[in-house]
Design an enzyme around this catalytic site. Structure first.
Site, PDB file in Angstrom:
ATOM      1  N   HIS A 193       0.816  -1.218   0.000  1.00 42.65           N
ATOM      2  CA  HIS A 193       0.000   0.000   0.000  1.00 42.65           C
ATOM      3  C   HIS A 193       0.852   1.271   0.000  1.00 42.65           C
ATOM      4  O   HIS A 193       0.366   2.336  -0.347  1.00 42.65           O
ATOM      5  CB  HIS A 193      -1.070  -0.022   1.097  1.00 42.65           C
ATOM      6  CG  HIS A 193      -0.616   0.243   2.494  1.00 42.65           C
ATOM      7  ND1 HIS A 193      -0.275  -0.751   3.378  1.00 42.65           N
ATOM      8  CD2 HIS A 193      -0.491   1.392   3.191  1.00 42.65           C
ATOM      9  CE1 HIS A 193       0.036  -0.225   4.548  1.00 42.65           C
ATOM     10  NE2 HIS A 193      -0.088   1.073   4.462  1.00 42.65           N
ATOM     11  N   SER A 206       3.673   1.928   8.566  1.00 45.43           N
ATOM     12  CA  SER A 206       3.489   1.003   7.468  1.00 45.43           C
ATOM     13  C   SER A 206       4.798   0.803   6.739  1.00 45.43           C
ATOM     14  O   SER A 206       5.459   1.780   6.380  1.00 45.43           O
ATOM     15  CB  SER A 206       2.479   1.567   6.476  1.00 45.43           C
ATOM     16  OG  SER A 206       1.200   1.343   6.965  1.00 45.43           O
ATOM     17  N   ASP A 247       1.092  -7.776   2.087  1.00 47.60           N
ATOM     18  CA  ASP A 247       1.217  -6.323   1.910  1.00 47.60           C
ATOM     19  C   ASP A 247       2.689  -5.900   1.786  1.00 47.60           C
ATOM     20  O   ASP A 247       3.229  -5.231   2.657  1.00 47.60           O
ATOM     21  CB  ASP A 247       0.525  -5.613   3.086  1.00 47.60           C
ATOM     22  CG  ASP A 247       0.253  -4.144   2.774  1.00 47.60           C
ATOM     23  OD1 ASP A 247       0.782  -3.644   1.767  1.00 47.60           O
ATOM     24  OD2 ASP A 247      -0.485  -3.502   3.545  1.00 47.60           O
TER      25      ASP A 247
HETATM   26  N1  ASP Z   1      -2.007   0.726   8.171  1.00 49.82           N
HETATM   27  C1  ASP Z   1      -1.301   1.791   8.792  1.00 49.82           C
HETATM   28  C2  ASP Z   1      -0.671   2.718   7.822  1.00 49.82           C
HETATM   29  O1  ASP Z   1      -1.216   2.858   6.754  1.00 49.82           O
HETATM   30  C3  ASP Z   1      -0.407   1.321   9.869  1.00 49.82           C
HETATM   31  C4  ASP Z   1      -1.101   1.567  11.145  1.00 49.82           C
HETATM   32  O2  ASP Z   1      -1.811   2.562  11.230  1.00 49.82           O
HETATM   33  O3  ASP Z   1      -0.929   0.793  12.075  1.00 49.82           O
HETATM   34  O4  ASP Z   1       0.317   3.400   8.095  1.00 49.82           O
END
Ligand code: ASP
Length: 704
Positions: free
Chosen positions: A87, A621, A223
């Site tokens: 992502h 992330s 991911d």
């Molecule tokens: N999924 C989050 C991000 O996009 C990571 C998190 O917030 O724990 O940074």
């Protein structure tokens, strides 16, 4: 009494009871060096702390932990390979996708360096040096300065420090404020602006489970994506990188998560937290929820439109679900109620100590400031949301502001429009064309107009008709927009472009909001340090500062949790779980090549995701998750639902971060992608001498 912030105390004063009990704390590099090393070894660290970071030389494991466009990442080879989340590189994949070459859906693998795909706006920064500049910043504020003057003085000092720092070739610098100004640190990084995509799995793997599983456990998402950094047209050779461990992890194992957590709210008062809930997260959930529906609707059945809105949609989805998680977590954990009690305790404690009189006054004033902001909070949120909303309006407001800011000397401009920012702003304006889809943009702007009107505080009495705006504006034409990029305000006005005219009409309100924010920041810089000193002194133990997009380390263990009564979650998922979820329908459609490869192995033996109790947030992330020897065992990519609101407070019961297990990445590269070249490059990456040697033998048998 001389009051210290704890991280300036000599190392000998520091004990770690809190750290031992749980993974709480996003520790700064300097704090890591000051923590009790014997305790860290007892937890499972197997290298000397000095090998994590050498503050003098800017070397060690942390030097391999890089920032990539607001995400975290790690070097994993001496030839500049970088591993981060799917992502985090999604925008780069989208940049090269077309309906006839849909890399988002199919994934991408460069089998030779020549095939790697450049990113127009992707940049990587490598940490080099952290210098405490608190005294210099504080000394720059004139004694009788009011809040606006204070903010201006701090801003000017920061710019001067940054400009001096950036005289070194390749340096990218910033001054970061910790806990609203309790400490200021000048951070020097080395910037790499040539970053090319090497590998991205198909979306069905990189985003398996989609928004259904996002922020959830059990999870089965691959991911990860890979890029390579170049310098002067050649692969960049980082001095430090993380060798990949093939040994994996098991429950109870020690791990560290290294990265750039973005923003947390733990240093706020309960009243300020309440405002974040009511005027930030509630609005994000509501407004962005509507925008998601709009983008989906407008692009449905249109291949080019679907690709164009993919990246915006993905980030809005992530942010909106995060907002719901924050609201649910605040409620469930009674976090604001607990903070109210904690604030009262500190007020009572400080009230009895004359040396903390300033803290009592500061807390009261912080709460008054918060109350003042409430009156225009919805309108202010909408004005700020222009930066996430319709591209045409975003670009028009930026062009207008740029034309005005450019008339000022560089050091007096808004930081976002200083000369050092202009090349990247221009790149973004060009690259954004890949994300522009007129019907979607138009529908977003209609929604924005309607919401702004409904506040009864709109800075523009009558908004123009949206159809007519898009029919005659040239802002949405990339080439024309880049011409506008160099024009003066007069030239922009002379164009009689209705989108630019709208931006000119909104500009005074945007400026007034910014001035108000600055005044507020000036007040916070005066008040927050006093309040935090009392909070830290009352706590009597180490307290890590709130996240602020600077490099941090979290020490943790692989661990499951109990989300609800009678339910226990194990910490590890496998390919078997992915196959169980497979329905053939998005977002649970395992690609045929993966199904084929899965049929040739025992899927229970292919680890996929794992949990740890690391203290993480957005921005973490892509963070390298490493074992006690500093070898890469995974990549952080998410938190569990019950833990989204940890941004307001760490709760060891549910504080779990979600990592992709590096063994799944290796399996996919080998059995599915047949990426032998890449695998050979990764396998050849041996640890750097400065981080390789294990610490004293007894540390190796770490107790958990
Ligand atoms: N999924 C989050 C991000 O996009 C990571 C998190 O917030 O724990 O940074």
């Amino acid at each position: 009494m001389k009051i210290h912030s704890w991280w300036r105390l000599p190392a000998a004063c520091i004990v770690l009871p809190a750290l031992l009990a749980a993974g709480e704390g996003k520790w700064t590099p300097r704090q890591v060096l000051e923590l009790n090393e014997a305790e860290l070894h007892k937890q499972g660290l197997q290298i000397p702390v000095a090998r994590m970071w050498n503050a003098e030389k800017g070397t060690g494991l942390l030097a391999a932990t890089v920032n990539i466009g607001g995400c975290s990442a790690g070097f994993v080879s001496p030839n500049g390979l970088i591993l981060t989340n799917h992502h985090c590189l999604f925008g780069l994949v989208q940049e090269h996708s077309r309906p006839d070459r849909d890399l988002i859906t199919k994934g991408f693998l460069a089998r030779t360096p020549e095939e790697e795909l450049p990113g127009k706006t992707t940049r990587v920064t490598v940490p080099r040096k952290f210098t405490d500049v608190t005294k210099a910043v504080e000394a720059a504020v004139p004694p009788a300065a009011d809040d606006m003057a204070r903010n201006r003085a701090i801003d000017a000092k920061q710019k001067a420090l940054v400009s001096e720092c950036e005289k070194r070739p390749g340096a990218r610098c910033r001054v970061a404020a910790f806990d609203g100004g309790l400490q200021y640190v000048l951070i020097e990084s080395f910037e790499l602006s040539d970053v090319r995509l090497v590998y991205a799995p198909p979306r069905a793997i990189g985003e398996f489970g989609g928004e259904v599983d996002n922020w959830m456990w059990p999870r089965h998402t691959g991911d990860f994506s890979m890029a390579r950094a170049y310098l002067n047209g050649k692969p960049y050779h980082p001095e430090f990188y993380f060798p990949i461990s093939t040994g994996g992890v098991k429950p109870g194992d020690f791990v560290m998560v290294l990265g750039y957590p973005g923003r947390t709210m733990r240093s706020l008062t309960a009243n300020e937290m309440g405002d974040m809930r009511d005027f930030y997260f509630k609005l994000r959930a509501e407004v962005y929820g509507e925008w998601i529906r709009i983008l989906e609707e407008a692009s449905k059945g249109n291949a080019a439109g679907t690709i164009a809105v993919a990246s915006t949609l993905k980030s809005l989805n992530n942010v909106a679900k995060n907002a719901q998680g924050q609201l649910a977590g605040l409620r469930r954990g009674q976090i604001i109620e607990k903070q109210t009690a904690a604030d009262q305790r500190v007020m009572a404690w400080a009230g009895k100590r004359p040396e903390f009189a300033a803290a009592v006054a500061a807390k009261k004033e912080l709460d008054q400031l918060a109350a003042q902001k409430r009156t225009t909070a919805v309108r202010d949120f909408l004005l700020q949301s222009i930066s996430n909303g319709p591209l045409a309006l975003r670009h028009a407001t930026q062009l207008v502001r740029l034309a005005e800011e450019r008339t000022r000397p560089d050091m007096e401009r808004d930081v976002d429009y200083m000369d050092r920012e202009l090349p990247r702003l221009r790149d973004r304006m060009e690259r954004d064309q890949k994300s522009f889809f007129a019907p979607a943009d138009q529908a977003l702007l209609s929604s924005w107009f309607a919401r702004m009107k409904a506040t009864g505080q709109s800075p523009v009495a009558e908004f123009p008709a949206v159809d007519a705006l898009y029919a005659s504006t040239r802002v949405t034409d990339a080439a024309e927009r880049l011409k506008m990029f160099t024009e003066t305000a007069e030239q922009l006005k002379a164009r009689r472009d209705p989108m630019l005219d709208l931006a000119f009409a909104l500009d005074p309100a945007l400026r007034a909001l910014q001035q108000g924010t600055r005044k507020n920041e000036g007040a916070v810089a005066r008040l927050r340090p006093a309040w935090r000193r009392a909070v830290i002194a009352e706590a009597g133990k180490p307290v890590a500062p709130d996240a602020n997009s600077t490099l941090r380390v979290s020490f943790a263990h692989v661990k499951g949790y109990v989300p609800r009564d009678a339910v226990t979650y194990g910490p590890q998922t496998t390919l078997a779980g992915m196959l169980e979820k497979h329905t053939g329908e998005e977002p649970f459609a395992v690609p045929p090549a993966v199904l084929d490869a899965a049929a040739r192995v025992d899927p229970k033996k292919v680890p996929l995701n794992f949990l740890a109790d690391a203290d993480t947030t957005g921005g973490n992330s892509g963070s390298p998750t490493v074992n006690g020897r500093g070898e890469l065992v995974g990549l952080n990519f998410d938190r569990v639902w019950e833990n989204v609101a940890n941004d307001f407070g760490y709760n060891p019961e549910v504080a779990r971060n979600v990592n992709v297990d590096i063994r799944f990445f290796l399996w996919l590269l080998k059995d599915v992608e047949k990426a032998d070249g890449l695998l050979a490059e990764l396998a050849a990456a041996k640890p750097h001498a400065a981080t390789a040697k294990p610490a004293a033998a007894k540390a190796a048998g770490a107790a958990h």
